[in-house]
Scaffold this active site. Structure first.
Site, PDB file in Angstrom:
ATOM      1  N   HIS A 261      -5.979  -2.911  -1.380  1.00 31.79           N
ATOM      2  CA  HIS A 261      -6.337  -2.429  -0.044  1.00 31.79           C
ATOM      3  C   HIS A 261      -6.708  -0.945  -0.106  1.00 31.79           C
ATOM      4  CE1 HIS A 261      -5.800  -2.294   4.449  1.00 31.79           C
ATOM      5  NE2 HIS A 261      -5.577  -1.024   4.168  1.00 31.79           N
ATOM      6  N   GLU A 262      -5.838  -0.146  -0.706  1.00 26.43           N
ATOM      7  CA  GLU A 262      -6.116   1.289  -0.777  1.00 26.43           C
ATOM      8  C   GLU A 262      -7.304   1.571  -1.693  1.00 26.43           C
ATOM      9  OE1 GLU A 262      -4.802   2.874   1.450  1.00 26.43           O
ATOM     10  OE2 GLU A 262      -3.095   1.593   1.944  1.00 26.43           O
TER      11      GLU A 262
END
Length: 497
Positions: A261-262
């Protein structure tokens, strides 16, 4: 004209540098800083925030903007210089409304509230957080009073993250999502078994797996890092200094998807045209567009069957207990649809319900129809209504998110908007890359990254969010239907044969 533009760029570059210094302080606070450094760090952040604010709202910036005002007519809407003037003018006019002491107070009280939030989580007691929350909330309301008033008192907060978007427009999207998501959850059947995600997963092996993922996704060697933190986030100081975090636990594998996600955020930062660096044009046009990319790399890539066809043998090598788990069962398990307490652990279907809950509570807090001390009770009631879940304690309820430590009202809706936008953009990429599934299975991510960079990342903040979306997909409207169609199809495909 040329000298005025050069002077403006130099002043904005210096302000950008100061903002990055403040960003390093924030990154350090959430990753490396010892807890007892919090009070001093809050003061330092407040001082630097005040300096940045004063430099940006100066009369000199306004004078230079006036001198270069004709550039858009002369150079055209799409030019870098015209965009710089247009975006800076909008932000300068907004910032001029805010006294430096309010900017500093927000940073100071936010830093203190972060510490109080950590203490409240330790004690599992919202009342420990409440006094600090009240102080930062009051500063936020004072700030909002200075902004241009929209149809809703929430509009000013939303505009910080989704420039030009109104509360009514977000509500229109969410009014479509909520009943449809509820129906998909209802029809999803028995939740898949994902017990294999719990067990003995040594952190060094998780780090090894993620190091390969980030390298293959396309990050430039020596230009990024991944660190542990309590609440995962990503930030960037330039396209060659990208900081990502995840929350490792030795007894489960959820850090993998938090990191992917990051990584989506990080890739969008890396892909900004270098010519836009050290200026207000660096970054994402909106948080929703930024979030669309974190959800793309976490879910559309990282929870897809083609991706795991190629990657699962490596994961099994690192964690031999997974050798007994068939790929199809692994795929169903990592896409399990089941209501849960924690937003960051939520599946793709229920995630946006967590967001709509927060969107509604924030509007009530800002409007003054919900008192801060009543927030836990309201949270618990909404969780029961939206997801059918009883909240056992504050840590798994109202204290689970870091966002309210800075009264970042308007931030949460961007997550659900990002979910919707991710699939709109993905559909356009699929039309371009007809063999995308084969590429994901082979671990060839360069065509995907290049398509997204060309469509979206390179533009940075040159255009409004809807203009940026039009550059990406040829349409300038947020449409929840492709996202809902994607979820229906995926959930149907998760049923055992």
């Amino acid at each position: 004209m040329h000298q005025a533009l050069a002077d403006l760029k130099q002043r904005l570059a210096e302000i950008f540098d100061l903002e990055r210094a403040l960003g390093v302080m924030g990154w350090d606070q959430r990753t490396m800083m010892p807890p007892k450094g919090a009070a001093a760090r809050a003061e330092a952040a407040a001082t630097l925030s005040g300096v940045i604010h004063e430099r940006f709202i100066s009369d000199e910036i306004g004078r230079l903007l006036d001198q270069v005002a004709s550039l858009e007519t002369e150079l055209g809407h799409d030019s870098d210089d015209a965009s710089l003037v247009r975006v800076t003018r909008r932000e300068w006019e907004k910032a001029r409304r805010v006294p430096a002491e309010i900017a500093a107070a927000w940073a100071r009280e936010g830093g203190k509230a972060h510490v109080a939030w950590l203490e409240a989580r330790e004690q599992n007691d919202f009342s420990v957080f409440l006094p600090a929350l009240r102080r930062v909330h009051d500063v936020a309301l004072r700030w909002a009073e200075l902004m241009e008033q929209g149809d809703s008192p929430y509009d000013a907060f939303l505009d910080e993250y989704e420039p030009g978007m109104t509360t009514a427009e977000v509500k229109a999207v969410f009014d479509v999502l909520q009943p449809e998501l509820t129906a998909i959850v209802r029809d999803a059947g028995e939740p898949a078994n994902n017990a294999f995600l719990e067990g003995d997963f040594p952190i060094p092996a998780q780090e090894e797996f993620l190091a390969g993922i980030l390298r293959d996704f396309g990050f430039e060697e020596g230009a990024y890092r991944l660190d542990p933190t309590v609440h995962p986030f990503a930030t960037s100081f330039t396209g060659t200094d990208i900081r990502m975090t995840t929350r490792y636990k030795p007894d489960n594998l959820r850090a993998l998807w938090a990191a992917m996600h990051e990584a989506g955020h990080g890739l969008s930062y890396q892909g900004v045209d270098p010519a836009l660096g050290r200026s207000p044009l660096y970054g994402n046009a909106s948080l929703g567009l930024g979030e669309s990319q974190s959800r793309t790399w976490e879910n559309l890539v990282g929870r897809s069957l083609p991706f795991w066809r190629g990657r699962y043998p490596e994961l099994q090598r690192l964690f031999p207990q997974l050798e007994a788990v068939e790929l199809d069962d692994f795929f169903r398990g990592i896409n399990r649809v089941a209501p849960g307490l924690i937003r960051v652990d939520a599946d793709e279907v229920t995630y946006s319900l967590h967001i709509i809950l927060r969107f509604e509570l924030e509007q009530e807090l800002v409007a003054g129809t919900l008192a801060l001390e009543d927030l836990p009770e309201a949270w618990n009631a909404r969780m029961k209504a939206f997801l059918g879940i009883d909240v056992p304690d504050d840590v798994r309820g109202v204290l689970q998110d870091v966002h309210w430590t800075r009264a970042s009202y308007g931030y949460f809706p961007t997550y659900a908007l990002g979910n919707v936008l991710s699939v709109q953009i993905w559909r356009a990429v699929e039309e371009e890359l007809r063999d995308l599934d084969e590429q994901l299975e082979a671990g060839e991510f360069a065509p995907l990254y290049e398509s997204l960079r060309t469509r979206l990342y390179r533009h940075g903040r040159k255009f409004t969010p809807m203009e940026t979306l039009e550059h990406a997909i040829g349409a300038n409207q947020i449409d929840p239907q492709p996202y809902l169609e994607y979820l229906r199809g995926k959930v149907a495909g998760l049923q055992p044969a």
